[in-house]
Enzyme design. Structure first.
Site, short mmCIF file in Angstrom:
data_model
loop_
_atom_site.label_atom_id
_atom_site.label_comp_id
_atom_site.label_asym_id
_atom_site.label_seq_id
_atom_site.Cartn_x
_atom_site.Cartn_y
_atom_site.Cartn_z
N HIS A 125 -46.10 -5.15 -30.25
CA HIS A 125 -47.06 -5.79 -29.34
C HIS A 125 -48.46 -5.65 -29.92
CE1 HIS A 125 -49.18 -6.77 -25.61
NE2 HIS A 125 -48.03 -7.30 -25.21
N ASP A 156 -39.99 -8.07 -23.23
CA ASP A 156 -38.93 -9.05 -23.50
C ASP A 156 -37.63 -8.41 -23.97
OD1 ASP A 156 -41.64 -10.88 -24.61
OD2 ASP A 156 -40.38 -11.50 -22.95
C1 SDX Z 1 -45.31 -11.04 -25.22
O1 SDX Z 1 -50.15 -10.45 -25.76
C2 SDX Z 1 -49.40 -10.18 -24.70
O2 SDX Z 1 -49.81 -9.50 -23.80
C3 SDX Z 1 -48.05 -10.85 -24.71
C4 SDX Z 1 -47.10 -10.44 -23.59
C5 SDX Z 1 -47.58 -10.90 -22.25
O3 SDX Z 1 -47.15 -10.32 -21.26
O4 SDX Z 1 -48.32 -11.92 -22.21
O5 SDX Z 1 -46.94 -9.02 -23.58
C6 SDX Z 1 -45.72 -11.07 -23.80
O6 SDX Z 1 -45.57 -11.98 -25.91
C7 SDX Z 1 -44.64 -9.79 -25.75
C8 SDX Z 1 -44.36 -9.89 -27.29
C9 SDX Z 1 -43.08 -10.69 -27.48
N1 SDX Z 1 -42.84 -11.00 -28.91
C10 SDX Z 1 -41.87 -10.40 -29.60
O7 SDX Z 1 -41.14 -9.50 -29.14
C11 SDX Z 1 -41.67 -10.97 -31.00
C12 SDX Z 1 -41.52 -9.83 -32.00
N2 SDX Z 1 -42.79 -9.12 -32.08
C13 SDX Z 1 -43.70 -9.51 -33.18
O8 SDX Z 1 -43.63 -10.85 -33.52
C14 SDX Z 1 -45.09 -8.90 -33.04
O9 SDX Z 1 -44.91 -7.58 -32.74
C15 SDX Z 1 -46.07 -9.50 -32.06
C16 SDX Z 1 -46.24 -10.97 -32.24
C17 SDX Z 1 -45.64 -9.23 -30.66
C18 SDX Z 1 -47.41 -8.82 -32.29
O10 SDX Z 1 -47.86 -9.21 -33.53
P1 SDX Z 1 -49.25 -8.64 -34.12
O11 SDX Z 1 -50.02 -7.90 -33.12
O12 SDX Z 1 -49.92 -9.77 -34.82
O13 SDX Z 1 -48.75 -7.56 -35.09
P2 SDX Z 1 -48.45 -7.85 -36.58
O14 SDX Z 1 -47.62 -9.08 -36.68
O15 SDX Z 1 -49.73 -7.79 -37.33
O16 SDX Z 1 -47.53 -6.61 -36.94
C19 SDX Z 1 -48.12 -5.43 -37.43
C20 SDX Z 1 -47.08 -4.92 -38.43
C21 SDX Z 1 -46.69 -5.98 -39.49
O17 SDX Z 1 -46.29 -5.29 -40.65
P3 SDX Z 1 -47.38 -5.19 -41.85
O18 SDX Z 1 -47.76 -6.61 -42.22
O19 SDX Z 1 -48.54 -4.39 -41.31
O20 SDX Z 1 -46.60 -4.48 -42.96
O21 SDX Z 1 -45.86 -4.60 -37.74
C22 SDX Z 1 -44.82 -5.45 -38.21
C23 SDX Z 1 -45.46 -6.63 -38.92
O22 SDX Z 1 -44.61 -7.15 -39.92
N3 SDX Z 1 -44.08 -5.89 -37.03
C24 SDX Z 1 -42.76 -5.95 -36.95
C25 SDX Z 1 -42.51 -6.38 -35.63
N4 SDX Z 1 -43.65 -6.58 -34.98
C26 SDX Z 1 -44.62 -6.28 -35.85
N5 SDX Z 1 -41.79 -5.69 -37.84
C27 SDX Z 1 -40.52 -5.86 -37.40
N6 SDX Z 1 -40.18 -6.28 -36.16
C28 SDX Z 1 -41.15 -6.55 -35.26
N7 SDX Z 1 -40.82 -6.95 -34.02
#
Ligand code: SDX
Length: 434
Positions: free
Chosen positions: A311, A369
């Site tokens: 998140h 989720d």
């Molecule tokens: C919702 O914003 C909100 O409040 C949203 C929400 C709401 O109520 O409105 O809470 C609802 O959207 C919840 C999130 C649902 N999405 C997912 O579950 C999809 C999987 N999660 C990721 O796509 C990700 O964690 C996000 C999109 C939720 C957050 O992305 P960020 O903040 O841009 O974080 P990032 O992509 O920069 O990740 C930081 C690091 C990265 O690695 P590095 O590049 O630093 O090496 O963490 C890794 C990412 O690759 N990472 C993950 C991961 N989530 C982040 N690696 C593996 N699996 C994951 N799920």
């Protein structure tokens, strides 16, 4: 909205030997902010913040998240207490008005919403234009945007009474539209709202009752549905809420603004993650395949991510995920579902991920989720309806934030700038010179 900002001195920015003083503002709780509105005028420079990781787009008094503590407050009330003690409509009143309703206010608000649950009959013909196999989110997005073609009498956002009726219509009609999209996609006749039922009972009835037989509403299931709606109602300036605010900042009508929120929520990185998460759990299929998927999630060369994990704000357990997990167990227990392979995989996946240095170091925890797909599936909803239910609930948050924006005198049309790295000025190249 009366501003609640406190001045907390200034930050000094030094560029090319010249110093600039930028005001620091504090709120009730949470990080202070540096006001950069005058930065371009003073320095000729923009801030650069793709994804807005360090940017506060607005002052707001509705919802607060402490990502480190895993805390979520709606108008100061912890989500756990509201999920346990409140109802979705009472929470809607709280988010919109700022205070919990008195008994009289609650009765009046409930009656108002109840009396707006029906749709204009012409919308039935609008629905007939969709293919039966259209995704319910496509039908929701299209129909919500089309509401401004049916309710011309409440589009003037400067008129408080028209704003109020639009707010009430959207909260009341989202379940009717959502249920109609579900029934349309499964080829069953739509069920009209029943004003003798509560918000969540009515939604379940519109989704699962059929003309051929009476639908018995299970109070445990209706309570779980209501709790799930409370959990999803609002969440600060997330992507879809920011979309609604940006659309609203141009003066667009409320139906168009909410439709833009539905469109943004649909993405798998946002509200579409519940559908993507259940599909992922089904793809994993068995507990012994979990390590393979965890390895893929950790592989920077593999775009696969664990759906339902991570998140932007929570760097601790999403408090909604905890309540959702409890609700999942309660629903499975009530329905007598003893073994749920996807739940077994989810719990094992959670255990493995929470002990893996990759997830620990990056502070990746289950989010709202992660469990929602399992409980919604147990309630009888197909995966294609999961984000529709999220949108139904989040409409209350979107409309509260939209209304707050309109009442904020400091708000202007949202218009970000950019860091341009494209071609410099050049003359047109004739075809024979290319
Ligand atoms: C919702 O914003 C909100 O409040 C949203 C929400 C709401 O109520 O409105 O809470 C609802 O959207 C919840 C999130 C649902 N999405 C997912 O579950 C999809 C999987 N999660 C990721 O796509 C990700 O964690 C996000 C999109 C939720 C957050 O992305 P960020 O903040 O841009 O974080 P990032 O992509 O920069 O990740 C930081 C690091 C990265 O690695 P590095 O590049 O630093 O090496 O963490 C890794 C990412 O690759 N990472 C993950 C991961 N989530 C982040 N690696 C593996 N699996 C994951 N799920």
């Amino acid at each position: 909205m009366e501003t609640n900002i406190t001045n907390k001195g200034t930050a000094t920015l030094t560029v090319d030997g010249k110093s600039y003083e930028l005001p620091i503002y504090g709120g009730t709780i949470g990080p202070d902010t540096i006001d950069v509105r005058a930065l371009y005028k003073q320095t000729g420079m923009f801030t650069f913040d793709p994804g807005y990781t360090s940017t506060a787009s607005t002052e707001s008094q509705i919802t607060f998240i402490d990502g480190d503590k895993g805390q979520l407050l709606y108008r100061g009330y912890p989500i756990e207490q509201l999920a346990e003690k409140s109802t979705f409509l009472e929470t809607a009143y709280l988010l919109i008005n700022g205070e919990l309703p008195t008994h009289e206010q609650s009765i009046e608000f409930t009656n108002t919403i109840t009396n707006h649950t029906m749709l204009h009959e012409q919308i039935e013909r609008f629905f007939q234009g969709f293919r039966r196999d259209a995704h319910p989110m496509a039908m929701l997005c299209g129909t919500v945007g089309a509401l401004s073609a049916f309710y011309h009498d409440s589009l003037n956002i400067e008129d408080n009474s028209q704003r109020d009726i639009s707010i009430h219509r959207l909260i009341a009609k989202m379940p009717t539209i959502a249920a109609r999209a579900y029934k349309y996609s499964i080829g069953q006749p739509h069920v009209f709202p029943d004003n003798s039922l509560s918000y969540s009972e009515n939604f379940l009835n519109m989704c699962f009752s059929v003309p051929a037989e009476k639908y018995e509403i299970n109070p445990i299931i209706a309570d779980a549905m209501d709790k799930i709606f409370i959990l999803h109602a609002d969440h600060e300036q997330n992507a879809s809420t920011s979309t609604v605010r940006l659309a609203g900042s141009s003066g667009a009508n409320p139906y168009a603004c909410i439709a833009s929120g539905v469109a943004c929520l649909w993405g798998p990185s946002h509200g579409g993650a519940n559908e993507a998460c259940l599909n992922m759990l089904k793809e994993i299929g068995t507990v012994d395949r979990i390590p393979e998927f965890v390895a893929r999630a950790k592989d920077r060369n593999d775009p696969f991510r664990l759906m339902g994990f991570g998140h932007r704000v929570y760097k601790n357990y999403d408090p909604r995920a905890k309540v959702m997990q409890e609700t999942t167990h309660a629903v499975l227990g009530e329905l007598g579902i003893k073994d749920s392979p996807v739940l077994d995989i989810a719990m094992e996946l959670e255990k493995i991920a929470l002990n893996d240095p990759y997830f620990i170091d990056k502070k990746l925890y289950p989010n709202v989720d992660f469990y929602s797909g399992i409980v919604l599936s147990a309630l009888g909803f197909p995966t294609s309806m999961f984000t529709v239910l999220f949108a139904m609930s989040r409409t209350v948050g979107w409309i509260s934030q939209w209304n707050e924006m309109l009442e904020d005198s400091s708000q202007r049309i949202g218009r970000p700038r950019q860091l341009y790295t494209g071609a410099g000025l050049r003359d047109y190249t004739p075809m024979d010179k290319r």
